[in-house]
Scaffold this active site. Structure first.
Site, mmCIF file in Angstrom:
data_model
loop_
_atom_site.group_PDB
_atom_site.id
_atom_site.type_symbol
_atom_site.label_atom_id
_atom_site.label_comp_id
_atom_site.label_asym_id
_atom_site.label_seq_id
_atom_site.Cartn_x
_atom_site.Cartn_y
_atom_site.Cartn_z
ATOM 1 N N GLY A 1 7.910 9.996 1.444
ATOM 2 C CA GLY A 1 7.056 9.239 0.543
ATOM 3 C C GLY A 1 5.664 9.833 0.475
ATOM 4 O O GLY A 1 5.255 10.624 1.339
ATOM 5 N N CYS A 2 4.931 9.458 -0.558
ATOM 6 C CA CYS A 2 3.604 10.041 -0.774
ATOM 7 C C CYS A 2 2.646 9.689 0.359
ATOM 8 O O CYS A 2 2.038 10.573 0.962
ATOM 9 C CB CYS A 2 3.049 9.591 -2.124
ATOM 10 S SG CYS A 2 3.056 7.803 -2.379
ATOM 11 N N TYR A 3 2.510 8.390 0.659
ATOM 12 C CA TYR A 3 1.626 8.001 1.755
ATOM 13 C C TYR A 3 2.098 8.588 3.093
ATOM 14 O O TYR A 3 1.280 9.088 3.868
ATOM 15 C CB TYR A 3 1.571 6.477 1.886
ATOM 16 C CG TYR A 3 0.835 5.725 0.815
ATOM 17 C CD1 TYR A 3 -0.533 5.903 0.608
ATOM 18 C CD2 TYR A 3 1.473 4.761 0.043
ATOM 19 C CE1 TYR A 3 -1.221 5.168 -0.346
ATOM 20 C CE2 TYR A 3 0.800 4.019 -0.918
ATOM 21 C CZ TYR A 3 -0.553 4.215 -1.108
ATOM 22 O OH TYR A 3 -1.216 3.477 -2.048
#
Lengths: 333, 333, 333, 333
Positions: free
Chosen positions: D152-154
């Site tokens: 995921g991005c985070y």
């Protein structure tokens, strides 16, 4: 009608003060001033801040000497720290009530200024007399003060969020509260600088571990805090996300009750029953909005305010309203 | 490999040139320079423009004298007009091919510089030799030029939009074309100024009837135009909405055919079959996008480009590609 | 105290009406309503528009039938055109004074609605009675009206800019005035749509030659105009740059005098002695600001307003103030 | 040339994948697909993402059945979690190498999906086989994988920041690391929603204590963390400010050495010798930038990335480059 002088009216907080005082039924603007060296001297306030055109078109007078302004009742100092430090004693000597929006009188410890502001304080006796204008907490002292040190923008939101929790002993302070704060660019003042230029601004931390609002917060809370300010890509507003460890057994209900006790009857703090504030909820408004969530013995408190209003001009006028016995929100809402 | 010097690399267009030249298979960066007086002298380009960190970390060398750089093959001048005016002859004398992104050599009329740029041109003979680098129109001259005057950001889009229509005699020029253009703040350059500061920028016209890109456009189109630039609240990009009166009987189909003839095989102009471009379609890209609509004997042409790319650095590299016989879009797409 | 109903209070203009009426000393909010089908029915206005939290926390009531609201004195319709078209006659029949912010009654020509709004008008007799609420120009008719059609956002600024020039016969209308206008995204209303989503918005023209505000402007000016609206990347505000050909011999002094005659005593139009307005000068304020420049028998007029205020809610309240004999700027400044 | 399919090409990460694969010398785009129910089926990718006009103008094909696409070598799934969950096994059965940008295979614990994603995982055997594509840490496993779950991005930024510190046992995890993260609006995907609309977006926390990236981070770090995501008022980019307590005696020099060991030879992580990254440093670029400061036994690490690039498409292509033995940064820089 209180005769009012606004020193440093050319800045962003200054312009907000002008608007508030202009519409105040018990205050009248006697003069607006800027530094005698400023290029803005002689211009109209509405040339610099065109939103005021047709509302307040007064000139910005150069001020080198306070004598021509000393007959005023009220002085707002929206100036650099060193300038406030020099002017405040003169206006106090002339009998004015002084509301200082700079950092010059916020901490009752002369050494603080050497360390964090880069100048040696010359008026330690005034530090003792100055009242810290965190309006929701220091109401009684403000009523009797001649010199009110209006809190910094970041410290206002941080203290409003944390003071009730610390006062009720809900926090485990062995773990230092972590304050992540993001401010609009107006917090840097109205000035030409590459760092403030439109193409250079983007979300970024600055002053990591070294911003002078950290000790202001820590001193007035009497608690250690980690404070990390960020520049945000918006003109105004502050949002602070504060993470703390709770004492064992503290519930969300208990936290809600503590906030309600502290602010249930305070008109400029808005508590959220559910959820947390967004920045846009407060921009252009004099409120500090507070919401929180609790889980796994941790609490996240979110506080939002307009850095120029509850973080500066609105709190200054709120203090003036308290000081002179007007309705606390007069001209603010 | 062409040895390449970028003068004025600290600016926004300069940094884009650095990125393009760095990835060009037939060019190598010999040096990056800034004015010897600049505070940026000695810094790394990636300190000023962190997007280049790890990609190009070269120092910005102070330049007082061209002698140490005169062995280069290619010079890009991304400097102030006066600086280009002084440096270009020196680099030409040293045998370099010079691409000047300033306005110093764009108009073959010395009086133009007195009137619109505030200095008296000292090199009128170079005005005769300089080729105006509007790449889609001056391809053949660019191939043989030693000094290429890269067009201004606004004039590039305006001319790409209007030249085909004027060349095909589709416009009734008794009614002056009205060019409304909005540019991102990077168009003002990388500098500290109140007018560029984040809190001061909002959509507004400037230089009404008096911007020096108006005569640049009018001279090269050989037609009168009304040009009204606006500052937009975004970092980069230009959008121009151009309203003209058509000759009687000109249809949308005819206009489309004229644009197709002009740009159907031009890789950096993108024509819209329907609709008109939005600014975001071109930001970060080397294209000029063009769309139009016709009604009631009027045409509205909309042209969009990135002011730093097709309006500056990309067009400069496009000209270099043409000049040296590389693929026209080499390193640009 | 006038009992006031705000229909469509959930939208952006609706929320501004709520704030104005709430602080009006001679009006009281009786109810806020939304469509019975709306997901927002039952929510608090301050849940949707948190800036109102603690100021107005009234519920949004579903409205299927006007009977329960028919005892009110004043109705503001901040609704879709078709909804206003259906509701206005009912409220008029109940004796209310109706301020309609939609386009349903702005043009006294039933065919206009078929062509530009996509519905057949069922109440042509009301078109005759409706007064067009361009407050600075229709003051006398507004005083006696039961149904006031508040002008569209773009038409307000365009007409305020052009009406004095046309009335004084300063323009050569053989050349159609070119109105380039850019509006903040709130002009599209509060709704979920890809086109309004944050990542999709950038400066772009839309509705080229086909926006329904074009005929609204042309009809009320009785002059042809070319009107090109643009979406801007900001939440609110409209800036219009208007280019016209002047009659021979018209000077800037003459233009200034004409504007002064028209608006010298109008509190909500601010004229610029020099320069032209920027968008930020008017955002959050009820003014329309106007500046201009003249050269070569052309004039460029720049008008700026907040699309939600002078372009909607503020002008509606201004009309109400006129209609009921209050100070024209009551609660607006 | 690897035949490549991009599923979900209409989204923001999908469009970035299209651009990367299109310029990849060893990959060719076989098809772009969207859901058969999507309104975008049949449109060109460049109609939705006009920056691709003239670069990639392929149609978005509706996909109901994988059979017509099963001959491809490589599949990128830029789709909803449930869709990836259903499609990945089918493409694996057809012999494709699958890079899944959704959350469907990131955590090797079926119960995780019930709790945090709202569906019961039907392919637990694939959870065992899937390799978590945190490229800097799982290089060897990625080389042999058939199914790569792109982080995921985070979590990408959070893990890149924290993994070296935890691996070297520098942190006192009795105090949970506090991750404050702010993402651009593109993180919410390309869709119509009031919450994403231009006028509604402002800085605000969301999913406080309940975002599903918290367990993704905690599981892969094998450490507790407090993760507070915020929506920022910008289209793209993520900035994370991470505050941790250090083990006694850990110095800034020791931290710098640990980061250098971890990333000194990793081309897509850029370490800062001094200061911390700003968001703009990474927007449009495939890097994760990391800087830090140490004081009083605490560390603040700041990590920045483009959420659509190192947080999605660039890391997916980086994994593909590793998997197929190409240069790790091929087509990315």
């Amino acid at each position: 009608m209180l005769k009012t002088l606004i020193v440093g009216a050319s800045g962003y907080a200054g312009a907000e003060l002008v608007a508030y005082v202009n519409r105040h039924p018990h205050m009248t603007i006697t003069a607006l001033t800027v530094s005698a060296q400023s290029n803005d001297a002689g211009k109209l306030i509405s040339d610099l801040h065109p939103q005021l055109k047709g509302i307040v078109d007064l000139p910005l007078q150069p001020m080198s000497d306070i004598s021509e302004f000393s007959q005023v009742d009220v002085v707002f100092l929206a100036t650099a720290h060193e300038v406030s430090h020099d002017l405040a004693p003169q206006f106090l000597a002339a009998g004015c009530v002084v509301f200082d929006l700079s950092g010059a009188f916020r901490v009752n410890d002369p050494a603080f200024y050497d360390t964090f502001y880069g100048f040696t304080h010359q008026h330690p006796e005034l530090l003792t007399k100055a009242v810290y204008g965190l309006a929701e907490w220091n109401h009684e002292q403000i009523k009797d003060a001649q010199l009110i040190a209006v809190p910094g923008c970041y410290p206002t939101a941080a203290q409003l969020a944390l003071k009730p929790l610390i006062a009720a002993d809900l926090l485990d302070l062995n773990q230092w509260p972590v304050i992540n704060a993001t401010s609009g660019v107006s917090g840097a003042g109205r000035k030409a600088a590459i760092a403030n230029s439109f193409c250079e601004v983007s979300l970024q931390p600055y002053g990591v571990f070294h911003h002078r609002h950290q000790p202001e917060i820590a001193v007035h809370l009497d608690a250690p805090v980690i404070f990390t300010p960020h520049l945000g890509n918006f003109p105004r507003g502050i949002l602070e996300t504060i993470t703390c460890r709770l004492q064992p057994g503290v519930t969300a209900q208990r936290v809600a009750a503590v906030f309600q006790d502290a602010y249930g009857n305070k008109p400029l703090v808005r508590l959220y029953d559910k959820g947390v504030p967004a920045l846009k909820n407060v921009v252009g408004l004099p409120f500090c909005d507070i919401g929180f969530a609790v889980q796994d013995q941790h609490i996240i408190v979110v506080a939002a305010e307009d850095n120029l209003l509850k973080g500066a001009a609105a709190q200054a006028v709120q203090c003036a309203n308290i000081r002179f016995g007007f309705a606390e929100t007069q001209s603010l809402i």
